[in-house]
Motif scaffolding. Structure first.
Motif, short mmCIF file in Angstrom:
data_model
loop_
_atom_site.label_atom_id
_atom_site.label_comp_id
_atom_site.label_asym_id
_atom_site.label_seq_id
_atom_site.Cartn_x
_atom_site.Cartn_y
_atom_site.Cartn_z
N ASN A 9 0.82 -1.21 0.00
CA ASN A 9 0.00 0.00 0.00
C ASN A 9 0.86 1.26 0.00
O ASN A 9 0.54 2.25 -0.68
CB ASN A 9 -0.93 0.00 1.21
CG ASN A 9 -2.02 -1.06 1.10
OD1 ASN A 9 -2.35 -1.50 0.00
ND2 ASN A 9 -2.56 -1.49 2.23
N ARG A 10 1.94 1.22 0.77
CA ARG A 10 2.83 2.38 0.81
C ARG A 10 3.50 2.59 -0.53
O ARG A 10 3.64 3.73 -1.00
CB ARG A 10 3.87 2.20 1.91
CG ARG A 10 3.29 2.27 3.32
CD ARG A 10 4.32 1.98 4.37
NE ARG A 10 3.74 2.05 5.71
CZ ARG A 10 4.40 1.72 6.83
NH1 ARG A 10 5.65 1.29 6.75
NH2 ARG A 10 3.81 1.81 8.01
N ARG A 11 3.92 1.51 -1.16
CA ARG A 11 4.52 1.63 -2.49
C ARG A 11 3.53 2.24 -3.48
O ARG A 11 3.88 3.12 -4.27
CB ARG A 11 4.96 0.25 -3.00
CG ARG A 11 6.17 -0.35 -2.32
CD ARG A 11 6.43 -1.73 -2.89
NE ARG A 11 7.49 -2.40 -2.18
CZ ARG A 11 7.75 -3.70 -2.27
NH1 ARG A 11 6.99 -4.47 -3.07
NH2 ARG A 11 8.75 -4.26 -1.61
N ASN A 12 2.28 1.76 -3.44
CA ASN A 12 1.27 2.26 -4.36
C ASN A 12 0.98 3.74 -4.12
O ASN A 12 0.77 4.49 -5.07
CB ASN A 12 -0.01 1.45 -4.23
CG ASN A 12 0.15 0.02 -4.73
OD1 ASN A 12 1.01 -0.25 -5.57
ND2 ASN A 12 -0.64 -0.90 -4.20
N ALA A 13 0.96 4.13 -2.84
CA ALA A 13 0.68 5.54 -2.53
C ALA A 13 1.79 6.44 -3.06
O ALA A 13 1.54 7.48 -3.67
CB ALA A 13 0.53 5.71 -1.01
N VAL A 14 3.05 6.02 -2.82
CA VAL A 14 4.19 6.81 -3.32
C VAL A 14 4.19 6.83 -4.84
O VAL A 14 4.41 7.87 -5.47
CB VAL A 14 5.52 6.23 -2.78
CG1 VAL A 14 6.70 6.96 -3.41
CG2 VAL A 14 5.57 6.37 -1.26
N GLY A 15 3.92 5.66 -5.46
CA GLY A 15 3.89 5.59 -6.92
C GLY A 15 2.81 6.47 -7.51
O GLY A 15 3.03 7.14 -8.53
N SER A 16 1.62 6.50 -6.88
CA SER A 16 0.53 7.35 -7.38
C SER A 16 0.89 8.83 -7.29
O SER A 16 0.61 9.60 -8.21
CB SER A 16 -0.75 7.08 -6.58
OG SER A 16 -1.16 5.73 -6.74
N PHE A 17 1.54 9.22 -6.19
CA PHE A 17 1.95 10.61 -6.03
C PHE A 17 2.96 11.00 -7.11
O PHE A 17 2.84 12.06 -7.74
CB PHE A 17 2.56 10.82 -4.65
CG PHE A 17 3.17 12.17 -4.46
CD1 PHE A 17 2.39 13.30 -4.29
CD2 PHE A 17 4.55 12.33 -4.47
CE1 PHE A 17 2.96 14.55 -4.14
CE2 PHE A 17 5.14 13.57 -4.31
CZ PHE A 17 4.33 14.68 -4.13
N LEU A 18 3.96 10.13 -7.34
CA LEU A 18 4.96 10.42 -8.36
C LEU A 18 4.35 10.47 -9.75
O LEU A 18 4.74 11.29 -10.59
CB LEU A 18 6.08 9.37 -8.31
CG LEU A 18 6.95 9.40 -7.06
CD1 LEU A 18 7.97 8.28 -7.10
CD2 LEU A 18 7.67 10.75 -6.92
N ASP A 19 3.36 9.60 -10.01
CA ASP A 19 2.69 9.62 -11.31
C ASP A 19 1.96 10.95 -11.52
O ASP A 19 1.96 11.50 -12.64
CB ASP A 19 1.71 8.46 -11.42
CG ASP A 19 2.42 7.12 -11.62
OD1 ASP A 19 3.59 7.13 -12.03
OD2 ASP A 19 1.80 6.08 -11.34
#
Length: 382
Positions: A9-19
């Motif tokens: 979940n943390r990876r997805n949250a960081v990835g979504s922000f960077l996207d």
């Protein structure tokens, strides 16, 4: 909730922000982009401030740390990223080109009498030629075989320097001249063109200018036909060759460009340190720069800069912990790899490759599946 789910979940949250940041940047107008570029350049010039140094490096001179190891690692990381991140070639002997640039500065400065700018051009050309000489017979190899050959090349260069008395042998070369000074030009109270022993800030500003020019140069290559060829080779060299890409030529070009950047940094570094010896060019430097590229996000210049900054800065920031600082540094790297295995700031293309198991670093890494690929394979097996 399991630990794996929390990490995911943390990876997805960081990835979504960077996207979202990338999407915003992709639609930014020209003046907005140039405003950001100018601000980043000004921030880089302001970094040697004592106020910043009190926090960033309380145990060492901050301006010296900015030049080495931080600035040096950043520039070497950008050069190695051309080879590893863009062309997908695993190079474990990159320190050799750094050494060639350093010895070019030492020999041409002390024995031929050329000035710094002439030597900078000569060092870049010599290093690029060395990259071609290394790549010519070896770039038909892939993966771990290429890695072993490049590792051997790095050691050959160091051992040759150590056992050749004509270039100083194990004692190295001292009395290397500084870049020529121009007094009277001050920025932020610093005589920016006075290159002496006491103040490291002029060398840092010189490094910022060189790094800016190299970043512009590399980005132009990346967005050109050459950059697209490198990406094709990295993703699948056989498919690229079948589609008509002259893979050997473009791999050789990647080696030459990466080598020339390493040589340029070697010239600048030797002009600052005024003495060098073979022990300055150990294999661990190549391994550290490679770790910085992978940590930051290979193939993405902002990620590589961030990764190199962290790898260089963290040991200095925790120098007060004495020997335990290496333990803290190692733990920080492990934590970063757990939460961001694709790197801190990977490019979208690179992130997709890793997720699909086509990471592309020769054959090494290309066959390693990402989390999604592995889960799909397990589901198919059931």
């Amino acid at each position: 909730m399991s630990t794996d789910s929390t990490i995911g979940n943390r990876r997805n949250a960081v990835g979504s922000f960077l996207d979202r940041v990338r999407d915003r940047w992709a639609t930014a107008s020209g003046w907005q982009r140039w405003t950001v570029y100018v601000l980043l350049f000004v921030i880089a010039l302001l970094l040697p401030s004592d106020t910043i140094g009190q926090f960033m490096s309380p145990y060492s001179d901050w301006a010296s740390v900015l030049f080495f190891p931080i600035g040096t690692y950043v520039l070497l990381g950008i050069g190695l990223n051309v080879v590893v991140g863009q062309a997908g070639l695993l190079d474990l002997g990159y320190v050799a080109f750094f050494a060639i640039g350093g010895y070019a500065m030492a020999l041409l400065g002390t024995r031929v009498g050329l000035n710094f700018w002439e030597i900078l051009i000569a060092g870049v050309l010599l290093s690029a030629l060395s990259g071609i000489v290394l790549g010519g017979p070896t770039l038909r190899l892939r993966g771990d075989y290429l890695a072993i050959v490049t590792l051997g090349f790095g050691e050959i260069v160091r051992q040759t320097a150590e056992n050749t008395d004509a270039i100083g042998g194990p004692r190295g070369i001292a009395g290397i001249p500084h870049p020529p000074s121009i007094d009277g030009v001050q920025i932020f109270g610093v005589d920016v063109f006075h290159y002496g022993v006491l103040d490291p800030r002029p060398y840092y500003y010189l490094l910022v200018v060189v790094a800016t020019a190299i970043i512009i140069f590399v980005k132009r290559w990346e967005k050109s036909r050459v950059g697209r060829a490198w990406a094709a080779i990295r993703e699948d060299e056989d498919a690229a060759e079948v589609m008509g890409v002259p893979t050997f030529k473009f791999k050789l070009l990647a080696f030459a460009i990466g080598a020339s950047i390493g040589g340029a940094m070697g010239v600048v570094w030797a002009g600052k340190t005024i003495s060098i010896n073979p022990n300055d060019f150990l294999f661990m430097l190549s391994a550290t720069i490679l770790a910085a590229v992978v940590l930051g996000g290979s193939g993405n210049i902002p990620g590589v800069i961030l990764g190199a900054f962290l790898v260089a800065w963290l040991p200095e920031r925790f120098r007060g912990l004495s020997d335990y600082r290496i333990l803290v540094f190692g733990a920080a790297l492990v934590a970063l790899m757990i939460f961001r295995p694709e790197g801190l700031l990977p490019s979208r293309r690179r992130k997709a490759e890793l997720a699909e198991g086509t990471g592309g670093m020769g054959s090494m890494g290309a066959e390693v599946p990402g989390p999604e690929t592995q889960a799909a394979a397990e589901g198919a097996a059931k």
